[in-house]
Design an enzyme around this catalytic site. Structure first.
Site, mmCIF file in Angstrom:
data_model
loop_
_atom_site.group_PDB
_atom_site.id
_atom_site.type_symbol
_atom_site.label_atom_id
_atom_site.label_comp_id
_atom_site.label_asym_id
_atom_site.label_seq_id
_atom_site.Cartn_x
_atom_site.Cartn_y
_atom_site.Cartn_z
ATOM 1 N N GLU A 58 0.993 -1.580 0.013
ATOM 2 C CA GLU A 58 -0.189 -0.592 0.347
ATOM 3 C C GLU A 58 0.672 1.647 0.380
ATOM 4 O O GLU A 58 0.342 2.229 -0.894
ATOM 5 C CB GLU A 58 -1.085 -0.693 1.290
ATOM 6 C CG GLU A 58 -2.068 1.304 0.991
ATOM 7 C CD GLU A 58 -2.694 0.841 2.047
ATOM 8 O OE1 GLU A 58 -3.007 1.392 3.192
ATOM 9 O OE2 GLU A 58 -3.443 -0.600 2.396
ATOM 10 N N ASP A 59 2.027 1.481 0.456
ATOM 11 C CA ASP A 59 2.842 2.080 1.229
ATOM 12 C C ASP A 59 4.042 2.610 0.363
ATOM 13 O O ASP A 59 4.868 3.168 0.382
ATOM 14 C CB ASP A 59 2.538 3.104 2.347
ATOM 15 C CG ASP A 59 0.970 3.474 3.254
ATOM 16 O OD1 ASP A 59 -0.191 3.391 2.129
ATOM 17 O OD2 ASP A 59 1.181 2.705 4.519
#
Length: 288
Positions: A58-59
Site C-alpha cells: 500500500e505504501d
C-alpha cells in the site's frame, strides 16, 4: 535467517524514508509494533511476517510478485488482504470496503488487519493524552469519521471475538479513545431518518453539518440511490422482512422501495443487525 527476521530487514529497507503521519517518528515503528502484537498473541511466523510487511504493497513501490518471490504466496496474500486496493477512491469508500471485507476474512487475514488497526488506535490514544483533539488534524477525516470507522470494524467482528483476543482489545481501545462503541446518539439517528426519502433539506443539512455528519449522510443517500436503481429485487426482500416485523407499506407507489434502499444503506453504514434496524425504524416511523 528465518521468515520473521527476513521480513524485518525487508520492511526496514522499503519504509526507510517514511515517517508516521504528522510526526518525525520513523514509519517502520508501526509495522514492527504490529508484528510484536501478533507475536504476543501467539500467531504463526507467517502471520507475524505478514504483519511486519502489511503496508509494503500500500505504501511503498513493492509489488505483489516481489512479495511472493521473497516470502511465498501465503504471506503475499495476507499482505494483500490487509492493503487498500485502490487509493484513488474516496476515503469513505475505501474504509467501507475494509469493513465489509473483514467480516468474511480468514482467521490469518483477520489477525493481521486487527493488529494493524489496534496499534493505530493505541498510538492515537497516547497522542490524545498529549495533544488533545488537535490529533485529529493529522488525518484525512476527523474524529467523527474515525469513530465511525473503528466502531464499524468492531461491530463487523462482533460474532468473531472468540476467534482472536485482540478483537476484544480493539473494542476496549475504541471505548477509551471515543468514549463509546456507539457512533451516533438517538437524536442524531432521528435526524438521519429525516433523509429517508433520499433528500437532505437545507435545515437538516445545516444541522448535520454542525454535527460533522453531513458527508456521512450524503454517502448513505448516494448508496441508497444506487440500490434503488440497480437492486429492486433486494429492496423487495427488505420490505418483506420489515413487513414481517409489523411495518405497513403502501405498495402502490415508489415510496416503499425508496425507503427500503435507505434502510439497507443505513444498515450497511452502521453495521446494524436486523433487530437494531427494526428498532430504529419503529422509533422513527413518524418520519416515514
Amino acid at each position: 535467517m528465518n521468515i520473521v527476521d527476513k521480513a524485518i530487514v525487508f520492511a526496514a529497507k522499503v519504509h526507510r524514508n517514511q515517517v508516521r503521519k504528522g510526526t518525525d517518528i520513523p514509519y517502520i515503528t508501526h509495522p514492527f509494533a504490529v508484528g510484536m502484537l501478533l507475536q504476543r498473541a501467539n500467531c504463526s511466523e507467517e502471520v507475524i511476517a505478514a504483519g511486519i510487511l502489511h503496508d509494503t504493497l500500500e505504501d511503498t513501490d513493492t509489488t505483489f510478485e516481489e512479495l511472493k518471490d521473497e516470502f511465498g504466496l501465503r504471506i503475499a496474500i495476507l499482505v494483500q488482504s490487509a492493503s487498500e486496493q485502490d487509493k484513488s477512491l474516496p476515503w469513505e469508500v475505501r474504509k467501507q470496503h475494509t469493513i465489509e471485507h473483514i467480516k468474511d476474512a480468514s482467521l490469518e487475514e483477520l489477525q493481521v488487519i486487527v493488529a494493524d488497526k489496534l496499534h493505530n488506535l493505541q498510538t492515537i490514544h497516547k497522542d490524545l493524552d498529549v495533544m488533545g483533539d488537535a490529533i485529529w488534524q493529522r488525518f484525512n477525516r476527523g474524529k467523527r469519521e474515525q469513530h465511525w470507522y473503528y466502531s464499524s470494524i468492531v461491530k463487523a467482528l462482533s460474532r468473531r471475538k472468540r476467534e482472536f483476543p485482540l478483537i476484544g482489545d480493539l473494542e476496549e481501545e475504541v471505548k477509551a479513545v471515543f468514549g463509546s462503541i456507539d457512533f451516533l446518539s438517538e437524536q442524531e439517528i432521528s435526524l438521519i431518518f429525516e433523509c429517508a426519502y433520499l433528500h437532505i433539506n437545507e435545515g437538516v443539512g445545516k444541522e448535520l453539518a454542525s454535527r460533522q455528519l453531513l458527508r456521512f449522510v450524503e454517502c448513505i443517500v448516494e448508496e441508497a440511490e444506487q440500490l434503488y436503481r440497480d437492486e429492486q429485487e433486494h429492496l423487495l426482500d427488505k420490505l418483506e422482512d420489515l413487513s414481517s416485523q409489523g411495518m405497513q407499506f403502501e405498495m402502490n407507489s415508489e415510496g416503499p422501495l425508496i425507503l427500503a434502499a435507505f434502510f439497507i444503506a443505513l444498515q450497511n453504514k452502521l453495521q446494524w443487525s436486523d433487530q437494531e434496524l427494526f428498532k430504529y425504524v419503529e422509533k422513527n416511523k413518524s418520519k416515514l
